[in-house]
Design an enzyme around this catalytic site. Structure first.
Site, PDB file in Angstrom:
ATOM      1  CB  THR A  99      -5.023   8.811   7.203  1.00  0.00           C
ATOM      2  OG1 THR A  99      -4.690   9.597   8.348  1.00  0.00           O
ATOM      3  CG2 THR A  99      -5.316   9.626   6.406  1.00  0.00           C
ATOM      4  N   GLY A 116      -7.376   3.945  10.084  1.00  0.00           N
ATOM      5  CA  GLY A 116      -8.500   1.898  10.094  1.00  0.00           C
ATOM      6  C   GLY A 116      -8.816   2.779   7.882  1.00  0.00           C
ATOM      7  CB  THR A 117      -6.990   4.121   5.621  1.00  0.00           C
ATOM      8  OG1 THR A 117      -4.888   3.970   6.265  1.00  0.00           O
ATOM      9  CG2 THR A 117      -7.091   5.052   5.919  1.00  0.00           C
ATOM     10  N   GLY A 118      -5.859   1.127   6.411  1.00  0.00           N
ATOM     11  CA  GLY A 118      -5.870  -0.524   6.201  1.00  0.00           C
ATOM     12  C   GLY A 118      -6.744  -1.416   6.205  1.00  0.00           C
ATOM     13  CB  CYS A 119      -8.739  -1.998   9.383  1.00  0.00           C
ATOM     14  SG  CYS A 119      -7.422  -1.276  10.690  1.00  0.00           S
ATOM     15  CE  LYS A 173      -1.304  -1.445   3.480  1.00  0.00           C
ATOM     16  NZ  LYS A 173      -2.455  -1.892   4.969  1.00  0.00           N
TER      17      LYS A 173
HETATM   18  N1  LIG Z   1      -3.944  10.363   2.076  1.00  0.00           N
HETATM   19  C1  LIG Z   1      -4.717   9.102   1.190  1.00  0.00           C
HETATM   20  N2  LIG Z   1      -5.077   9.475  -0.512  1.00  0.00           N
HETATM   21  C2  LIG Z   1      -5.332   8.804  -0.527  1.00  0.00           C
HETATM   22  N3  LIG Z   1      -5.006   7.209  -0.348  1.00  0.00           N
HETATM   23  C3  LIG Z   1      -4.689   7.345   0.943  1.00  0.00           C
HETATM   24  C4  LIG Z   1      -4.370   8.006   1.497  1.00  0.00           C
HETATM   25  N4  LIG Z   1      -4.030   7.447   2.427  1.00  0.00           N
HETATM   26  C5  LIG Z   1      -4.150   6.081   2.022  1.00  0.00           C
HETATM   27  N5  LIG Z   1      -4.143   5.836   1.348  1.00  0.00           N
HETATM   28  C6  LIG Z   1      -4.995   4.189   0.783  1.00  0.00           C
HETATM   29  O1  LIG Z   1      -6.010   4.533   1.688  1.00  0.00           O
HETATM   30  C7  LIG Z   1      -5.503   2.280   1.504  1.00  0.00           C
HETATM   31  C8  LIG Z   1      -4.726   2.137   2.956  1.00  0.00           C
HETATM   32  O2  LIG Z   1      -3.147   2.186   2.440  1.00  0.00           O
HETATM   33  P1  LIG Z   1      -2.283   3.142   4.733  1.00  0.00           P
HETATM   34  O3  LIG Z   1      -1.324   2.923   3.750  1.00  0.00           O
HETATM   35  O4  LIG Z   1      -2.826   3.895   5.065  1.00  0.00           O
HETATM   36  O5  LIG Z   1      -2.438   1.825   5.309  1.00  0.00           O
HETATM   37  P2  LIG Z   1      -2.286   1.543   6.723  1.00  0.00           P
HETATM   38  O6  LIG Z   1      -0.938   2.473   7.133  1.00  0.00           O
HETATM   39  O7  LIG Z   1      -1.709   0.264   6.596  1.00  0.00           O
HETATM   40  O8  LIG Z   1      -3.421   2.384   7.168  1.00  0.00           O
HETATM   41  P3  LIG Z   1      -3.574   2.193   9.099  1.00  0.00           P
HETATM   42  O9  LIG Z   1      -3.455   3.906   9.135  1.00  0.00           O
HETATM   43  O10 LIG Z   1      -4.518   1.254   9.135  1.00  0.00           O
HETATM   44  O11 LIG Z   1      -2.516   1.261   9.604  1.00  0.00           O
HETATM   45  C9  LIG Z   1      -4.602   2.108  -0.258  1.00  0.00           C
HETATM   46  O12 LIG Z   1      -5.142   1.878  -0.839  1.00  0.00           O
HETATM   47  C10 LIG Z   1      -3.460   3.565   0.525  1.00  0.00           C
HETATM   48  O13 LIG Z   1      -2.940   4.103  -1.245  1.00  0.00           O
HETATM   49  C1  LIG Z   2      -7.597  -2.939  17.273  1.00  0.00           C
HETATM   50  C2  LIG Z   2      -6.315  -2.709  15.902  1.00  0.00           C
HETATM   51  N1  LIG Z   2      -6.020  -2.483  14.337  1.00  0.00           N
HETATM   52  C3  LIG Z   2      -5.410  -2.243  13.809  1.00  0.00           C
HETATM   53  C4  LIG Z   2      -4.987  -0.763  13.992  1.00  0.00           C
HETATM   54  C5  LIG Z   2      -3.914  -0.474  12.589  1.00  0.00           C
HETATM   55  O1  LIG Z   2      -4.464   0.755  11.984  1.00  0.00           O
HETATM   56  C6  LIG Z   2      -5.230  -0.140  14.775  1.00  0.00           C
HETATM   57  N2  LIG Z   2      -4.940   1.241  15.033  1.00  0.00           N
HETATM   58  N3  LIG Z   2      -6.258  -0.881  15.871  1.00  0.00           N
END
Ligand SMILES: Nc1ncnc2c1ncn2[C@@H]1O[C@H](COP(=O)(O)OP(=O)(O)OP(=O)(O)O)[C@@H](O)[C@H]1O
Ligand SMILES: Cc1ncc(CO)c(N)n1
Length: 290
Positions: A222, A224-227, A192
């Site tokens: 931003t 929880g974007t990854g979850c 990602k």
């Molecule tokens: N500012 C942004 N603009 C557009 N897309 C974004 C942005 N930030 C994250 N994304 C998208 O959101 C999705 C999750 O990516 P990200 O790298 O944020 O995951 P993460 O760091 O694991 O998330 P988390 O915050 O849940 O740990 C991907 O598709 C990424 O391209």
């Molecule tokens: C419970 C939980 N899982 C994953 C993440 C990563 O975003 C978080 N902040 N909290």
């Protein structure tokens, strides 16, 4: 959609009391995708949009009991794995996934929260790489997680050497990193790009590299974007999409949920999981059903 036998998706993850990440984000996403959602809780966290203030891990035994209860009764079409805080938790999940065959396993290798708190102990990380990566159809690291994984690949988890630093700074390095992870563990990789500064391009590495280019959205939503992305992928797969289609649809879902301007909390705000996806996204996933 057959209402009597809907697609079923299980999330195995931690609870976020503020509702933006973890189990809560996953279940909201599953509802938005109109699949039946189930949850196995691995840890209870105290957190909000500003950070994590506490973590209470669920024992491996209790995780095992939850998994057995679910799997022996309602078999999921797809499983999304998120926060696993300990080696015991990893063992429990790996043992059960080896016992029951689930068609789609998506692993979000959560290591650190958005706010910088470590969510996985070192021994758990080694076990995750050794036992869960090979069981996953797709792993979805962000850039810092991919750098951590590469340290283990280069230093070899088995002999416990570590490489002091691996830095992924451009798209060529993203492609190389994804390729190395796929070769070592045999799972497809979605690397990602949310942590890159210019754009938010994600890279799917199956047999070859497929890019999902996207403009960065300038907003603070931003948390929880990854979850959300990984549960959206699991939901789309359960609805019959191919992996490539599922990633594309999940990315549209996350981008839209970032963009509606939800204004909650004092830090990195949550996504608007309930934005109306029914016509735009669900019809797309129905059309691409096998
Ligand atoms: N500012 C942004 N603009 C557009 N897309 C974004 C942005 N930030 C994250 N994304 C998208 O959101 C999705 C999750 O990516 P990200 O790298 O944020 O995951 P993460 O760091 O694991 O998330 P988390 O915050 O849940 O740990 C991907 O598709 C990424 O391209
Ligand atoms: C419970 C939980 N899982 C994953 C993440 C990563 O975003 C978080 N902040 N909290």
């Amino acid at each position: 959609m057959n209402r009597k036998n809907p697609p079923v998706v299980l999330t195995i993850a931690g609870s976020d009391c503020s509702g933006g990440a973890g189990i809560q984000a996953d279940l909201k996403t599953m509802s938005a995708f109109d699949v039946y959602g189930m949850s196995v809780i691995t840890a209870v966290t105290a957190q909000n949009t500003c950070g994590v203030t506490g973590v209470q891990n669920v024992t491996g035994e209790m995780i095992r009991l939850q998994l057995e209860a679910v799997m022996s009764d309602i078999m999921p079409d797809a499983v999304k794995i998120g926060m696993l805080a300990t080696a015991d938790a990893v063992e429990a999940v790996a043992d059960i996934l080896e016992k029951y065959h689930v068609e789609h396993v998506i692993l979000d290798p959560v290591m650190v929260s958005t706010s910088g708190r470590s969510l996985l102990e070192a021994e758990g990380k080694e076990q995750m790489l050794r036992r869960l990566f090979p069981l996953a159809e797709l792993v979805t690291p962000n850039i810092p997680e991919a750098e951590e994984i590469l340290k283990a690949v280069d230093g070899s988890v088995e002999n416990k050497q570590t490489v002091s630093s691996v830095q992924i700074t451009d798209q060529t390095m993203m492609e190389k990193a994804a390729q190395v992870i796929r070769q070592k563990y045999g799972c497809n990789v979605l690397l990602k790009g949310g942590h890159m500064t210019q754009v938010a391009d994600d890279l799917l590495y199956q047999i070859q590299a497929v890019w999902f280019p996207a403009q960065r959205i300038d907003c603070t939503n931003t948390h929880g974007t990854g979850c959300t992305l990984s549960s959206a992928i699991a939901s789309a797969l359960a609805r019959g999409c191919s992996l490539k289609e599922a990633v594309g649809i999940a990315k549209v879902y996350v981008r839209s949920a970032m963009s509606t301007g939800l204004d909650l909390g004092h830090g990195n705000g949550p996504l608007d999981h309930n934005w109306s996806i029914s016509s735009a996204v669900l019809s797309q996933s129905d059309q691409s059903s096998r």
